[in-house]
Motif scaffolding. Structure first.
Motif, short mmCIF file in Angstrom:
data_model
loop_
_atom_site.label_atom_id
_atom_site.label_comp_id
_atom_site.label_asym_id
_atom_site.label_seq_id
_atom_site.Cartn_x
_atom_site.Cartn_y
_atom_site.Cartn_z
N GLU A 179 22.64 4.04 28.97
CA GLU A 179 22.69 3.59 30.38
C GLU A 179 23.91 4.13 31.12
N TYR A 180 25.02 4.37 30.39
CA TYR A 180 26.25 4.71 31.09
C TYR A 180 26.98 5.93 30.52
N MET A 181 26.54 6.51 29.43
CA MET A 181 27.28 7.60 28.81
C MET A 181 27.34 8.86 29.67
N ASP A 182 26.33 9.08 30.52
CA ASP A 182 26.32 10.29 31.36
C ASP A 182 27.53 10.34 32.28
N HIS A 183 27.89 9.21 32.85
CA HIS A 183 29.05 9.17 33.75
C HIS A 183 30.32 9.56 33.01
N CYS A 184 30.47 9.06 31.81
CA CYS A 184 31.63 9.38 30.99
C CYS A 184 31.69 10.88 30.70
N ILE A 185 30.62 11.43 30.19
CA ILE A 185 30.62 12.83 29.76
C ILE A 185 30.79 13.77 30.94
N THR A 186 30.15 13.44 32.06
CA THR A 186 30.30 14.26 33.27
C THR A 186 31.77 14.35 33.68
N SER A 187 32.49 13.23 33.57
CA SER A 187 33.90 13.24 33.96
C SER A 187 34.73 14.12 33.03
N TRP B 219 35.67 6.40 31.87
CA TRP B 219 35.66 7.75 32.40
C TRP B 219 37.08 8.18 32.75
N LEU B 220 37.25 9.47 33.03
CA LEU B 220 38.55 10.02 33.42
C LEU B 220 38.51 10.47 34.87
N ASP B 221 39.62 10.31 35.56
CA ASP B 221 39.75 10.77 36.94
C ASP B 221 39.87 12.29 36.96
N ARG B 222 39.10 12.93 37.82
CA ARG B 222 39.03 14.40 37.83
C ARG B 222 40.39 15.04 38.16
N ASP B 223 41.03 14.58 39.21
CA ASP B 223 42.29 15.20 39.62
C ASP B 223 43.39 14.97 38.58
N ALA B 224 43.43 13.75 38.05
CA ALA B 224 44.44 13.45 37.03
C ALA B 224 44.20 14.28 35.78
N LEU B 225 42.93 14.48 35.42
CA LEU B 225 42.60 15.30 34.24
C LEU B 225 43.05 16.74 34.44
N SER B 226 42.87 17.27 35.64
CA SER B 226 43.31 18.63 35.92
C SER B 226 44.81 18.78 35.73
N LEU B 227 45.57 17.82 36.23
CA LEU B 227 47.02 17.86 36.06
C LEU B 227 47.41 17.72 34.60
N MET B 228 46.72 16.84 33.88
CA MET B 228 47.03 16.63 32.47
C MET B 228 46.75 17.89 31.66
N LEU B 229 45.62 18.54 31.89
CA LEU B 229 45.28 19.74 31.13
C LEU B 229 46.28 20.86 31.41
N SER B 230 46.72 20.96 32.64
CA SER B 230 47.73 21.97 32.97
C SER B 230 49.01 21.73 32.17
N LYS B 231 49.40 20.47 32.07
CA LYS B 231 50.61 20.12 31.31
C LYS B 231 50.41 20.39 29.82
N LEU B 232 49.26 20.01 29.28
CA LEU B 232 49.00 20.24 27.86
C LEU B 232 49.00 21.73 27.52
N ARG B 233 48.41 22.54 28.40
CA ARG B 233 48.40 23.98 28.17
C ARG B 233 49.83 24.53 28.12
N ARG B 234 50.68 23.99 28.98
CA ARG B 234 52.07 24.45 29.00
C ARG B 234 52.77 24.11 27.68
N PHE B 235 52.51 22.91 27.17
CA PHE B 235 53.09 22.53 25.88
C PHE B 235 52.61 23.47 24.78
N ILE B 236 51.31 23.76 24.78
CA ILE B 236 50.73 24.61 23.74
C ILE B 236 51.29 26.03 23.83
N ASP B 237 51.40 26.55 25.05
CA ASP B 237 51.92 27.90 25.24
C ASP B 237 53.36 28.03 24.75
#
Length: 347
Positions: A21-29, A100-118
């Motif tokens: 009933e609700y997993m689609d919203h989660c995965i889409t985010s 679910w995760l917030d789209r804008d916050a996720l974008s900022l988080m992934l940018s930060k994680l990539r920087r740590f990995i690099d």
């Protein structure tokens, strides 16, 4: 050569049990993270709806990003462990299928994680705000870590401040480096709710570096009648709450096992919260069996670590408030709980 260059930035483990009933919203985010993410959907023996079919459809539509694990029902802990074993991302987060995760916050988080990995030396634990979404009332409460942690820079436990009420590091706030979880020997019991407390507690002594990104990332849905944080459900699952408490009491010898005095103080406070919650749910149940479970919990703490019993029983305000002696004391403890429940809107 960067040892992480061939890995996904993050693995999202999504335990699913009859959640069509609700997993689609989660995965889409989660898919807004694009090629940076690996999503592992764990179908935990769903039989009452189309969860299994939906999971396979998602994998077929995004084979480079989504993996599906079908397993017999093992409960939330068993599903998380299946995801952890299969994860290939440098980092890992668990996202419940109704959240679910917030789209804008996720974008900022992934940018930060990539920087740590690099950098070649990714931090061990990244923390973000999370939001209680009281969907049926249309209200929300944001949990922030202002004052408890430095913002927007790498730090150690020695640089943490005071963790106030409601500022415990919960699963919704955490993104662990995957290898830290594995190195800690983390094992979650099967067929047991509330294992998220074990997930965020046991690995902490293996965390040497942290980063707090103050964005509202995780959206935690509150409102379904069958939800694990629903009070009546928690009372019915009292034995599982007690099992989690027992595991946490035995997990780390405090303070020595924490490896850092400030971390040990935090872990003692967090454990105190779990012990207090266990006491309260015994009182809410109100049966002789439940009160006996509360007594047995304290006997176990005493047998495991008498100094810990003293630290919890005499120096933790929440524990004291939840364990006032006698019939009148139990009544006062429940009244204090109801007041805190209204103030912090935690269920």
């Amino acid at each position: 050569m960067n040892p992480y260059e061939n890995q996904k930035t993050i693995t999202f483990v999504v335990p699913c049990y009859n959640s069509a009933e609700y997993m689609d919203h989660c995965i889409t985010s989660l898919l807004t993270g694009s090629s940076d993410v690996e999503i592992i959907i764990v179908d935990d023996g769903s039989t009452k709806d189309a969860t299994a079919e939906k999971a396979d459809e998602w994998q077929a539509a995004h084979p480079d990003l989504i993996k599906v694990i079908h397993q017999e029902n093992k409960g939330h802990g068993g599903a998380v462990m299946a995801g952890l074993r299969a994860a290939t991302g440098v980092y890992l987060a668990v996202i419940d299928s109704d959240d679910w995760l917030d789209r804008d916050a996720l974008s900022l988080m992934l940018s930060k994680l990539r920087r740590f990995i690099d950098s070649g030396s990714p931090v061990d634990l990244v923390i973000a705000n999370y939001v209680y979404e009281h969907t049926y009332t249309g209200t929300r409460k944001v949990i922030r870590y202002n004052g408890a942690m430095p913002k927007n820079r790498v730090f150690t436990w020695n640089e943490t401040g005071f963790f106030g009420p409601g500022q415990n590091i919960l699963m919704h706030a955490t993104i662990y480096r995957t290898q830290v979880l594995r190195d800690s020997g983390l094992e979650l019991p099967e067929h047991t709710f509330y294992v998220d407390n074990i997930f965020v507690y046991v690995p902490l002594p293996y965390v040497k570096t942290l980063y707090y990104l103050p964005v509202d990332l995780y959206r935690y849905f509150i409102g379904r009648d069958d939800q694990s944080v629903n009070e009546s459900v928690q009372i019915r699952r009292l034995d599982q709450q007690m099992r989690v408490t027992r595991i946490m009491v035995e997990a780390v010898k405090l303070p020595d096992g924490a490896g850092n005095l400030k971390l040990a103080a935090y872990m003692t406070g967090y454990l105190g919260l779990i012990v207090a919650a266990s006491s309260i749910f015994c009182l809410l149940a109100g049966t002789p069996e439940a009160l006996a479970q509360r007594r047995q919990m304290w006997e176990h703490i005493d047998a495991t670590d008498r100094q810990l019993k003293v630290k919890l029983g005499f120096f933790q305000p929440l524990v004291l408030a939840a364990n006032l002696p006698g019939r009148i004391g139990r009544t006062v403890s429940l009244a204090l709980y109801r007041t805190a429940q209204k103030l912090y809107r935690f269920s």
